[in-house]
Design a protein around this motif. Structure first.
Motif, PDB file in Angstrom:
ATOM      1  N   ILE A 179      -2.174   4.857  17.717  1.00 59.53           N
ATOM      2  CA  ILE A 179      -2.977   3.561  17.627  1.00 59.53           C
ATOM      3  C   ILE A 179      -3.785   3.366  18.966  1.00 59.53           C
ATOM      4  CG2 ILE A 179      -2.425   0.891  17.785  1.00 59.53           C
ATOM      5  CD1 ILE A 179      -1.652   2.143  15.221  1.00 59.53           C
ATOM      6  N   ALA A 180      -5.119   3.310  18.588  1.00 57.85           N
ATOM      7  CA  ALA A 180      -6.041   3.220  19.687  1.00 57.85           C
ATOM      8  C   ALA A 180      -6.390   1.890  20.372  1.00 57.85           C
ATOM      9  CB  ALA A 180      -7.362   3.800  19.332  1.00 57.85           C
ATOM     10  N   LYS A 181      -6.253   0.941  19.594  1.00 60.57           N
ATOM     11  CA  LYS A 181      -6.625  -0.599  19.827  1.00 60.57           C
ATOM     12  C   LYS A 181      -6.001  -1.446  19.011  1.00 60.57           C
ATOM     13  CE  LYS A 181     -10.679  -0.155  22.884  1.00 60.57           C
ATOM     14  NZ  LYS A 181     -12.033  -0.740  23.089  1.00 60.57           N
ATOM     15  N   ILE A 182      -5.763  -2.681  19.325  1.00 67.55           N
ATOM     16  CA  ILE A 182      -5.198  -3.690  18.366  1.00 67.55           C
ATOM     17  C   ILE A 182      -5.991  -4.676  18.659  1.00 67.55           C
ATOM     18  CG2 ILE A 182      -3.193  -5.084  17.954  1.00 67.55           C
ATOM     19  CD1 ILE A 182      -1.272  -2.668  18.408  1.00 67.55           C
ATOM     20  N   PHE A 183      -6.291  -5.646  17.457  1.00 64.78           N
ATOM     21  CA  PHE A 183      -6.816  -7.053  17.696  1.00 64.78           C
ATOM     22  C   PHE A 183      -6.229  -7.838  16.935  1.00 64.78           C
ATOM     23  CE2 PHE A 183     -10.378  -3.654  17.986  1.00 64.78           C
ATOM     24  CZ  PHE A 183     -10.740  -4.062  19.186  1.00 64.78           C
ATOM     25  N   PRO A 184      -4.902  -8.402  17.484  1.00 60.72           N
ATOM     26  CA  PRO A 184      -4.093  -9.630  16.609  1.00 60.72           C
ATOM     27  C   PRO A 184      -4.845 -10.644  16.124  1.00 60.72           C
ATOM     28  CG  PRO A 184      -3.672  -9.543  19.087  1.00 60.72           C
ATOM     29  CD  PRO A 184      -4.509  -8.334  18.688  1.00 60.72           C
ATOM     30  N   GLU A 185      -5.821 -10.939  16.679  1.00 62.54           N
ATOM     31  CA  GLU A 185      -6.397 -12.500  16.296  1.00 62.54           C
ATOM     32  C   GLU A 185      -7.455 -11.974  15.023  1.00 62.54           C
ATOM     33  OE1 GLU A 185      -9.275 -10.162  18.932  1.00 62.54           O
ATOM     34  OE2 GLU A 185      -7.070 -10.937  19.040  1.00 62.54           O
ATOM     35  N   SER A 186      -7.640 -10.929  14.729  1.00 62.78           N
ATOM     36  CA  SER A 186      -8.433 -10.583  13.602  1.00 62.78           C
ATOM     37  C   SER A 186      -7.743  -9.730  12.621  1.00 62.78           C
ATOM     38  CB  SER A 186      -9.672  -9.589  14.046  1.00 62.78           C
ATOM     39  OG  SER A 186     -10.578 -10.195  15.074  1.00 62.78           O
ATOM     40  N   ASN A 187      -6.289  -9.542  12.917  1.00 60.18           N
ATOM     41  CA  ASN A 187      -5.490  -8.636  11.945  1.00 60.18           C
ATOM     42  C   ASN A 187      -6.047  -7.114  11.706  1.00 60.18           C
ATOM     43  OD1 ASN A 187      -3.702 -10.749  11.601  1.00 60.18           O
ATOM     44  ND2 ASN A 187      -4.823 -11.670   9.959  1.00 60.18           N
ATOM     45  N   LEU A 188      -6.678  -6.714  13.026  1.00 63.63           N
ATOM     46  CA  LEU A 188      -7.222  -5.509  12.812  1.00 63.63           C
ATOM     47  C   LEU A 188      -6.517  -4.361  13.769  1.00 63.63           C
ATOM     48  CD1 LEU A 188     -11.027  -6.116  12.550  1.00 63.63           C
ATOM     49  CD2 LEU A 188      -9.350  -5.560  10.753  1.00 63.63           C
ATOM     50  N   VAL A 189      -6.351  -2.990  13.237  1.00 61.69           N
ATOM     51  CA  VAL A 189      -5.845  -2.023  14.122  1.00 61.69           C
ATOM     52  C   VAL A 189      -6.769  -0.729  14.172  1.00 61.69           C
ATOM     53  CG1 VAL A 189      -4.027  -0.248  14.392  1.00 61.69           C
ATOM     54  CG2 VAL A 189      -3.452  -2.801  13.919  1.00 61.69           C
ATOM     55  N   LEU A 190      -7.114  -0.210  15.145  1.00 62.25           N
ATOM     56  CA  LEU A 190      -7.831   1.250  15.195  1.00 62.25           C
ATOM     57  C   LEU A 190      -6.874   2.282  15.350  1.00 62.25           C
ATOM     58  CD1 LEU A 190     -10.809  -0.075  17.699  1.00 62.25           C
ATOM     59  CD2 LEU A 190     -10.565  -0.414  15.123  1.00 62.25           C
ATOM     60  N   ILE A 191      -7.148   3.246  14.399  1.00 65.31           N
ATOM     61  CA  ILE A 191      -6.075   4.427  14.164  1.00 65.31           C
ATOM     62  C   ILE A 191      -7.046   5.529  14.556  1.00 65.31           C
ATOM     63  CG2 ILE A 191      -4.563   5.636  12.905  1.00 65.31           C
ATOM     64  CD1 ILE A 191      -3.635   3.007  11.581  1.00 65.31           C
ATOM     65  N   THR A 192      -6.561   6.634  15.372  1.00 63.63           N
ATOM     66  CA  THR A 192      -7.508   7.557  15.562  1.00 63.63           C
ATOM     67  C   THR A 192      -7.808   8.528  14.715  1.00 63.63           C
ATOM     68  OG1 THR A 192      -5.622   8.794  16.451  1.00 63.63           O
ATOM     69  CG2 THR A 192      -6.818   7.781  18.076  1.00 63.63           C
ATOM     70  N   GLY A 193      -8.630   9.097  14.408  1.00 56.67           N
ATOM     71  CA  GLY A 193      -8.898   9.984  13.152  1.00 56.67           C
ATOM     72  C   GLY A 193      -9.220   9.543  11.653  1.00 56.67           C
ATOM     73  N   SER A 194      -8.987  10.174  10.601  1.00 58.76           N
ATOM     74  CA  SER A 194      -9.198   9.481   9.336  1.00 58.76           C
ATOM     75  C   SER A 194      -8.002   9.548   8.587  1.00 58.76           C
ATOM     76  CB  SER A 194     -10.165  10.658   8.660  1.00 58.76           C
ATOM     77  OG  SER A 194      -9.800  11.776   8.467  1.00 58.76           O
ATOM     78  N   VAL A 195      -8.097   8.544   7.771  1.00 58.17           N
ATOM     79  CA  VAL A 195      -6.975   8.232   6.738  1.00 58.17           C
ATOM     80  C   VAL A 195      -7.283   8.361   5.398  1.00 58.17           C
ATOM     81  CG1 VAL A 195      -5.751   6.647   8.555  1.00 58.17           C
ATOM     82  CG2 VAL A 195      -7.137   5.923   6.701  1.00 58.17           C
ATOM     83  N   PRO A 196      -6.280   8.521   4.357  1.00 56.07           N
ATOM     84  CA  PRO A 196      -6.870   8.733   3.230  1.00 56.07           C
ATOM     85  C   PRO A 196      -7.235   7.675   2.466  1.00 56.07           C
ATOM     86  CG  PRO A 196      -4.477   9.691   3.524  1.00 56.07           C
ATOM     87  CD  PRO A 196      -4.937   8.571   4.779  1.00 56.07           C
ATOM     88  N   GLY A 197      -8.055   7.767   1.292  1.00 54.30           N
ATOM     89  CA  GLY A 197      -8.529   6.832   0.296  1.00 54.30           C
ATOM     90  C   GLY A 197      -9.949   6.303   0.754  1.00 54.30           C
ATOM     91  N   PRO A 198     -10.337   5.345  -0.330  1.00 52.89           N
ATOM     92  CA  PRO A 198     -11.845   4.859  -0.036  1.00 52.89           C
ATOM     93  C   PRO A 198     -11.681   3.562   0.849  1.00 52.89           C
ATOM     94  CG  PRO A 198     -10.778   4.091  -2.180  1.00 52.89           C
ATOM     95  CD  PRO A 198      -9.809   5.174  -1.484  1.00 52.89           C
ATOM     96  N   LYS A 199     -12.554   2.788   1.075  1.00 54.90           N
ATOM     97  CA  LYS A 199     -12.458   1.687   1.797  1.00 54.90           C
ATOM     98  C   LYS A 199     -12.045   0.308   0.837  1.00 54.90           C
ATOM     99  CE  LYS A 199     -16.807   2.460   4.339  1.00 54.90           C
ATOM    100  NZ  LYS A 199     -18.449   2.051   4.768  1.00 54.90           N
ATOM    101  N   GLY A 200     -11.177  -0.425   1.219  1.00 49.63           N
ATOM    102  CA  GLY A 200     -10.660  -1.204   0.353  1.00 49.63           C
ATOM    103  C   GLY A 200      -9.112  -0.966   0.138  1.00 49.63           C
ATOM    104  N   GLY A 201      -8.970   0.662   0.082  1.00 48.88           N
ATOM    105  CA  GLY A 201      -7.510   1.251  -0.524  1.00 48.88           C
ATOM    106  C   GLY A 201      -6.252   0.730   0.461  1.00 48.88           C
TER     107      GLY A 201
END
Length: 213
Positions: A179-201
């Motif tokens: 976990i690189a960064k967390i934005f709780p007010e926007s419900n967003l998390v930044l995870i290092t590297g790539s993850v499987p699947g398309p956008k919206g998956g």
């Protein structure tokens, strides 16, 4: 192992403390509602079932709607289980937020369904190298699979031979991301590297840092 449900937004990059440019995946994690608690006595194993991302009630069956009603929740689009995990002091109907499960620096495994690429040749599907410099008369065999087995012995093609076929659209786990960064007010998390699947998956995000040996 604790975890939450996420949805892939896309990729970007951030700078770390020493100025390195780190690629990250932006993941949306809405509050996850606990819809069921499974125990060894009733279900044969311990797990917590969570659901996230609202879904229209008209698009779910009566039995599924009843399951959500029992938890006092609106119908959700995605339901997942996390084994051997139950947040302390929480029960059915409670919500788990990002900061309840993750902190910056946590090591996570991310599970998703990879992009489907249909029927694919061996070069793309298995990353074959090809003929190389194409010498010795190799005029039309540059992207061919080559021999797939013997003739008289063993007189068959062994199971698992790398050949053309369906590529992608399968469950993939990316291990040991952080976990690189967390934005709780926007419900967003930044995870290092790539993850499987398309956008919206949809993604399962498992927090390995919460596991005690």
């Amino acid at each position: 192992m604790s975890g939450l449900i996420g949805k892939k937004v896309g990729m970007t990059s951030v700078f770390d403390n020493i100025g390195r440019n780190i690629p990250v995946t932006v993941v949306e994690i809405e509050p996850c509602t606990i819809t069921q608690v499974k125990t060894e006595e009733t279900d044969g194993y311990n797990a917590v079932q969570v659901a996230s991302f609202d879904r229209k009630a008209k698009n779910v069956s009566k039995s599924v709607k009843g399951h959500f009603d029992k938890a006092g929740s609106k119908p959700k689009a995605k339901v997942m289980e996390f084994r051997d995990y139950l947040p302390e002091g929480m029960d059915i109907g409670d919500e788990l937020n990002i900061e309840d499960v993750f902190t910056v620096g946590d090591i996570v495994d991310v599970v998703g369904i990879s992009k489907g690429r249909g029927f694919t040749g061996v070069m793309k599907r298995h990353n074959f190298g090809g003929v190389g410099d194409a010498t010795h008369g190799q005029h039309n065999r540059l992207r061919a699979p080559g021999s797939i087995g013997g003739a008289s012995d063993p007189s068959k093609v062994f199971k698992g031979m790398k050949m053309a076929g369906q590529s992608g659209n399968e469950r993939v786990k990316m291990k040991n991301l952080s976990i690189a960064k967390i934005f709780p007010e926007s419900n967003l998390v930044l995870i290092t590297g790539s993850v499987p699947g398309p956008k919206g998956g949809y993604l399962e995000i498992h927090n390995k840092s919460s596991v005690t040996n």
